[in-house]
Design an enzyme around this catalytic site. Structure first.
Site, PDB file in Angstrom:
ATOM      1  N   GLU A   1      15.972  35.788 -73.894  1.00 32.55           N
ATOM      2  CA  GLU A   1      15.344  34.328 -75.275  1.00 32.55           C
ATOM      3  C   GLU A   1      13.973  34.634 -74.781  1.00 32.55           C
ATOM      4  O   GLU A   1      13.449  33.994 -75.709  1.00 32.55           O
ATOM      5  CB  GLU A   1      16.221  33.583 -74.962  1.00 32.55           C
ATOM      6  CG  GLU A   1      17.407  33.177 -75.291  1.00 32.55           C
ATOM      7  CD  GLU A   1      18.088  31.712 -74.915  1.00 32.55           C
ATOM      8  OE1 GLU A   1      18.477  30.949 -75.255  1.00 32.55           O
ATOM      9  OE2 GLU A   1      18.604  31.443 -73.695  1.00 32.55           O
TER      10      GLU A   1
ATOM     11  N   LEU B   1      15.522  23.210 -73.642  1.00 38.71           N
ATOM     12  CA  LEU B   1      15.029  22.446 -75.036  1.00 38.71           C
ATOM     13  C   LEU B   1      13.943  21.103 -74.122  1.00 38.71           C
ATOM     14  O   LEU B   1      13.330  19.998 -75.188  1.00 38.71           O
ATOM     15  CB  LEU B   1      16.035  21.403 -75.694  1.00 38.71           C
ATOM     16  CG  LEU B   1      16.313  23.434 -77.198  1.00 38.71           C
ATOM     17  CD1 LEU B   1      17.744  22.565 -77.521  1.00 38.71           C
ATOM     18  CD2 LEU B   1      15.074  23.777 -77.896  1.00 38.71           C
ATOM     19  N   GLU B   2      14.917  20.135 -73.120  1.00 41.44           N
ATOM     20  CA  GLU B   2      14.563  19.289 -72.463  1.00 41.44           C
ATOM     21  C   GLU B   2      13.299  19.097 -72.106  1.00 41.44           C
ATOM     22  O   GLU B   2      12.297  17.648 -72.386  1.00 41.44           O
ATOM     23  CB  GLU B   2      15.932  18.212 -72.359  1.00 41.44           C
ATOM     24  CG  GLU B   2      17.340  18.248 -72.074  1.00 41.44           C
ATOM     25  CD  GLU B   2      17.528  19.509 -72.609  1.00 41.44           C
ATOM     26  OE1 GLU B   2      18.843  19.026 -72.340  1.00 41.44           O
ATOM     27  OE2 GLU B   2      17.406  20.634 -72.493  1.00 41.44           O
TER      28      GLU B   2
ATOM     29  N   LYS C   1      17.074  24.399 -82.049  1.00 46.93           N
ATOM     30  CA  LYS C   1      16.827  26.321 -81.657  1.00 46.93           C
ATOM     31  C   LYS C   1      18.356  26.381 -82.112  1.00 46.93           C
ATOM     32  O   LYS C   1      19.167  26.148 -82.414  1.00 46.93           O
ATOM     33  CB  LYS C   1      17.201  26.034 -79.844  1.00 46.93           C
ATOM     34  CG  LYS C   1      17.705  27.510 -80.090  1.00 46.93           C
ATOM     35  CD  LYS C   1      18.383  28.350 -78.813  1.00 46.93           C
ATOM     36  CE  LYS C   1      16.933  28.124 -77.818  1.00 46.93           C
ATOM     37  NZ  LYS C   1      17.485  28.904 -75.535  1.00 46.93           N
TER      38      LYS C   1
END
Length: 116
Positions: free
Chosen positions: A21, A71-72, A98
């Protein structure tokens, strides 16, 4: 108090726990809602008396461009940067998604929403 929102901002970035990723990247979207007093701008019709959407977008874009695992973490950075650069914003609600995440099944997105 007013709520100024920017919805469905789109980005390509390199966030994730999997090394792939962080190399290949993927698409993300974000919604932000900012609580602030817009009474002066309501009468002045002057962008300098309110939160400039285009400048907020650039702050979000800049923070999304910095790779992270979670993401946090990205969401917290965005909120902190917006509140720091726009002192008239008293509260922020941010949803960061996402799109097409690699989690072993088909889904549109995973997301985190933080309100501060």
């Amino acid at each position: 108090m007013s709520l100024i929102s920017i919805e469905n901002m789109k980005f390509y970035a390199y966030h994730g726990c999997f090394s792939e990723e962080q190399v290949i990247g993927t698409k993300f979207s974000a919604d932000i809602a900012m609580e602030c007093d817009t009474s002066l701008a309501e009468h002045s019709d002057n962008v300098n008396d309110t939160v400039d959407y285009s400048k907020v977008y650039l702050v979000v874009k800049q923070e999304v461009a910095k790779p992270s695992h979670l993401l946090e973490h990205v969401a917290r950075r965005i909120i902190n940067a917006v509140k720091e650069q726009f002192p008239m914003v008293s509260k922020v609600r941010l949803t960061l998604r996402k799109l097409n995440p690699p989690v072993g099944g088909h889904m549109d997105s995973v997301s985190v929403t933080i309100e501060d």
